[in-house]
Write an enzyme that holds these catalytic residues in place. Structure first.
Site, PDB file in Angstrom:
ATOM      1  N   VAL A  95      68.503  39.031 -34.439  1.00  9.95           N
ATOM      2  CA  VAL A  95      69.022  40.272 -33.868  1.00  9.95           C
ATOM      3  C   VAL A  95      70.211  40.707 -34.716  1.00  9.95           C
ATOM      4  O   VAL A  95      71.102  39.913 -35.000  1.00  9.95           O
ATOM      5  CB  VAL A  95      69.448  40.081 -32.402  1.00  9.95           C
ATOM      6  CG1 VAL A  95      69.971  41.395 -31.822  1.00  9.95           C
ATOM      7  CG2 VAL A  95      68.291  39.542 -31.560  1.00  9.95           C
ATOM      8  N   CYS A  96      70.213  41.953 -35.140  1.00  8.01           N
ATOM      9  CA  CYS A  96      71.322  42.547 -35.875  1.00  8.01           C
ATOM     10  C   CYS A  96      71.669  41.706 -37.113  1.00  8.01           C
ATOM     11  O   CYS A  96      70.790  41.353 -37.887  1.00  8.01           O
ATOM     12  CB  CYS A  96      72.525  42.732 -34.955  1.00  8.01           C
ATOM     13  SG  CYS A  96      73.739  43.922 -35.561  1.00  8.01           S
ATOM     14  N   SER A  97      72.935  41.344 -37.280  1.00  9.51           N
ATOM     15  CA  SER A  97      73.350  40.628 -38.482  1.00  9.51           C
ATOM     16  C   SER A  97      72.900  39.173 -38.486  1.00  9.51           C
ATOM     17  O   SER A  97      73.179  38.443 -39.439  1.00  9.51           O
ATOM     18  CB  SER A  97      74.873  40.702 -38.660  1.00  9.51           C
ATOM     19  OG  SER A  97      75.540  40.268 -37.492  1.00  9.51           O
ATOM     20  N   GLY A  98      72.168  38.744 -37.473  1.00 14.12           N
ATOM     21  CA  GLY A  98      71.512  37.440 -37.534  1.00 14.12           C
ATOM     22  C   GLY A  98      70.541  37.370 -38.699  1.00 14.12           C
ATOM     23  O   GLY A  98      70.199  36.276 -39.167  1.00 14.12           O
ATOM     24  N   SER A 134      65.468  42.408 -36.265  1.00 14.05           N
ATOM     25  CA  SER A 134      65.707  43.613 -35.465  1.00 14.05           C
ATOM     26  C   SER A 134      67.092  44.166 -35.754  1.00 14.05           C
ATOM     27  O   SER A 134      67.943  43.509 -36.343  1.00 14.05           O
ATOM     28  CB  SER A 134      65.562  43.311 -33.971  1.00 14.05           C
ATOM     29  OG  SER A 134      66.562  42.421 -33.521  1.00 14.05           O
TER      30      SER A 134
END
Length: 335
Positions: A104-107, A156
């Protein structure tokens, strides 16, 4: 056997990156008892503080073979977590032994740092895109997507897009009917398609005094005009090349995409008012060609203009699935 969904967190993770998707899986598990087993995991088990200061209790990383789906959160601490060789090895092992690895996002930085995204398409939050490209040039980054699936690896965009990702995973596991009911319980849109465009700083600039705020106001007032890069640059008293670069740096999108987005927003409002036909709206909003407008709507909103017009005719007592679709305007924000 329940599917074991593990949420990987680290110091200064973004709280909603983890709790948004876990709420979706929890809801699906209530609808289909025994379908999921959920847990938070971390390199150092125990309380893990998010960037907000709120903490989550995490267990040890454990065996990758026991994990069905790994969900890597993003957040301010993602760059520091990227430096952990142990986390990178764990993510690599999950890729080899688990059914799915997601972020998710910067993951996505952690997935890329572990080598999972080399040569693959991926997304992240639009505000991280330039940094991501510099760090991971071998990844085919598409920052204008809600989520991207490449085989068993999913990435994502920011925060609320993690819920879209979770709903897509639930749909794959338990069927679209369960994913739809999950979305109804969460009171979110089922589902923003993965190809739908992310919201960007452009939307915030429309309500701010940013560098190009006056230009955006001009663009909104003259949507039927050509609005070429050269024309906009001249109005901003800049060369076309300098203007295009400066506009992208400030808004996260090119001038052409900004014009398309403004036209699409205006066209959507006209269609939802029910006052004009699709052809009339295409002309009034500057698309001119209804097919061109249809392609833009599919890319930005995940639906055709005709669907927007049909939705306007839906009575107030519509079914929950029809009502929640009108909640799709919640913007993803950076992690």
């Amino acid at each position: 056997m329940p599917r074991h969904i593990a949420f990987l967190v680290f110091p200064r993770f973004q709280l909603l990156d983890a709790t948004g998707p876990i709420a979706a899986f929890e809801t699906a598990a209530r609808l289909c008892p025994g379908s999921y087993q959920l847990c938070f995991i971390a390199e150092r088990p125990g309380p893990v503080a998010s960037s907000s200061g709120a903490t989550l209790a995490a267990v040890r990383l454990g065996s990758p073979a026991a994990i069905d789906t790994l969900v890597v959160a993003g957040g301010d601490g993602a760059r520091a977590a990227l430096g952990s060789a142990r986390l990178r090895r764990f993510i690599q092992a999950c890729h080899g032994q688990s059914r799915r690895v997601t972020s998710v996002c910067s993951g996505s930085f952690l997935l890329a740092g572990a080598g999972l995204l080399d040569g693959r398409s991926a997304t992240t939050h639009w505000s991280c895109s330039e940094e991501f490209r510099q760090l991971f040039p071998r990844v085919r980054l598409d920052p204008d997507r809600i989520y991207v699936r490449e085989g068993r690896v999913w990435t994502s965009a920011g925060i609320t897009a993690g819920i879209d990702l979770a709903l897509a995973l639930i749909g794959e596991d338990l069927g679209e009917a369960v994913a739809r009911r999950t979305a109804q319980h969460l009171v979110v849109y089922h589902r923003r398609p993965g190809g739908q465009s992310q919201f960007s700083a452009l939307l915030e600039m429309e309500r701010s005094q940013g560098r190009f705020a006056a230009l955006l106001e001009f663009m909104r007032a003259h949507l039927a005009a050509a609005l070429s890069v050269e024309q906009l640059a001249a109005r901003a008293c800049m060369s076309a090349r300098h203007f295009a670069r400066a506009f992208h740096e400030e808004t996260g999108v090119t001038p052409a995409k900004a014009v398309e987005r403004l036209r699409a927003d205006a066209a959507r409002a006209m269609l939802e008012s029910g006052a004009r036909s699709v052809q009339e709206v295409a002309r009034a909003s500057g698309f001119n060609d209804p097919e061109r407008m249809r392609r833009a709507f599919q890319r930005l909103f995940g639906a055709a203009p005709s669907a927007m017009k049909r939705g306007r005719r839906t009575p107030a007592a519509a079914a929950p699935t029809q009502r929640v679709q009108r909640l799709s305007g919640n913007a993803s924000r950076p992690a």
